[in-house]
Design an enzyme around this catalytic site. Structure first.
Site, short mmCIF file in Angstrom:
data_model
loop_
_atom_site.label_atom_id
_atom_site.label_comp_id
_atom_site.label_asym_id
_atom_site.label_seq_id
_atom_site.Cartn_x
_atom_site.Cartn_y
_atom_site.Cartn_z
N HIS A 159 74.32 -31.64 100.33
CA HIS A 159 74.74 -33.02 100.07
C HIS A 159 76.12 -33.06 99.44
O HIS A 159 76.91 -33.98 99.70
CB HIS A 159 73.72 -33.70 99.16
CG HIS A 159 73.86 -35.19 99.08
ND1 HIS A 159 74.36 -35.84 97.99
CD2 HIS A 159 73.53 -36.16 99.99
CE1 HIS A 159 74.35 -37.15 98.21
NE2 HIS A 159 73.85 -37.37 99.41
N CYS A 160 76.43 -32.06 98.63
CA CYS A 160 77.70 -32.04 97.89
C CYS A 160 78.91 -31.83 98.80
O CYS A 160 80.04 -32.15 98.40
CB CYS A 160 77.69 -30.92 96.84
SG CYS A 160 76.32 -30.99 95.70
#
Length: 336
Positions: free
Chosen positions: A327-328
């Site tokens: 997600h990062c």
């Protein structure tokens, strides 16, 4: 009114940033990180377009690993965490805009540089041909999670941390968040996972702790081993969330996702391996994998929650070694 759509809403594309030589990626770590980023990009590209921002002069090497069908654009970069350095896209239903938060290297950490990364949100907005909504709040995309119906998740040690917004009150932070995201209710968690306070940690991003799966349903990291300090922390998160109602008045349903079984890394530090740090793209869940027995457990949970999406595991251990997860390193551009 502009609002941030939930991640499960349709995307126009995904934005990413290519790892370059810096404090996070050195020597063999850089080569391994590029392979890991490429694996995520190719997994996402099966389902939607991907644009990769690459540092000056690095396009040829990136192309060799990414293949021909991922768009590359060259811009000056410091690091490679597009969720945090890129814009947060918002829409009023007919037009798209990009929120440009202040980025200061995750609270001005002494190893970080952000001369170039602090400008990436505007570069991406320009490439997407959308107007910019500037915010005075120091914030990152990994520090927020929305349900698309007025609720946002935040953490005390990020938005209220001294390295980011000294002097801001909780009420001031909430007012700015709501003004930019179109949200109405903030649910605060007290901190992030233990490992997120290490050298390359974010000091408490929520996207490794909890994430909405749909309105009224929130996923939460659940450490099962009492030997890990996150055993107690994850129970605090679940208890807080179970006691909350969302902006529409629904009591939250909490789905606990067991953490991977590994507790420490090769240096003996507590890991913050988490399946919560997944990415939803068109038709798929790109799920962190760790060559761990709980990979299959997590895939089953996500498969049941998202029956119309293909659960696509990608090994995320190298990404986590750099301080984040799948997600990062991704940022969605919603379809309008």
């Amino acid at each position: 009114m502009f609002r941030m759509p939930p991640e499960w809403a349709p995307h126009e594309r995904t934005w990413m940033a290519w790892p370059g030589p810096n404090a996070t990626f050195t020597g063999d770590d850089l080569a391994e990180s590029r392979l890991a980023w490429a694996s995520v990009a190719r997994a996402v590209r099966r389902f939607e377009p991907v644009t990769m921002v690459v540092g000056r002069g690095q396009a040829a090497g990136a192309r060799a690993l990414l293949g021909p069908d991922i768009e590359l654009v060259e811009r000056d970069l410091d690091d490679a965490w597009m969720r945090d350095i890129g814009p947060t896209f918002v829409t009023d239903g007919t037009e798209l805009a990009a929120v440009d938060w202040v980025f200061n290297g995750w609270g001005g950490q002494d190893w970080a540089t952000w001369e170039h990364d602090s400008k990436i949100a505007r570069h991406v907005a320009d490439l997407a041909d959308v107007p910019v909504h500037s915010s005075a709040l120091v914030n990152e995309g990994g520090a927020i999670h929305v349900d698309g119906e007025g609720t946002v998740l935040l953490t005390d040690t990020v938005q209220l941390g001294a390295g980011r917004n000294p002097g801001w009150t909780r009420e001031q932070v909430e007012a700015e968040i709501h003004a930019r995201l179109g949200t109405e209710k903030a649910i605060w968690l007290p901190h992030g996972l233990t490992g997120d306070y290490g050298m390359f940690g974010t000091q408490g991003h929520v996207d490794i702790v909890a994430a909405f799966a749909r309105p009224g349903v929130v996923l939460v990291h659940s450490q099962q081993d009492p030997a890990h300090p996150d055993y107690e922390r994850s129970r605090v998160y679940a208890d807080i969330l179970r006691g909350q109602a969302d902006a529409r008045g629904r009591s939250l349903e909490v789905v606990e996702v067991p953490a991977p079984t590994v507790l420490k890394d090769e240096e003996g530090d507590w890991v913050d391996y988490s399946y919560i740090n997944h990415y939803l793209c068109n038709g798929a869940v790109v799920l962190c994998a760790f060559d761990d027995p709980n990979d299959e457990v997590a895939a089953g949970i996500f498969g049941r929650l998202f029956p119309d999406r293909t659960v696509t595991p990608v090994d995320a251990r190298t990404i986590f070694a750099g301080g984040g997860g799948i997600h990062c390193i991704t940022q969605q551009q919603p379809k309008v």
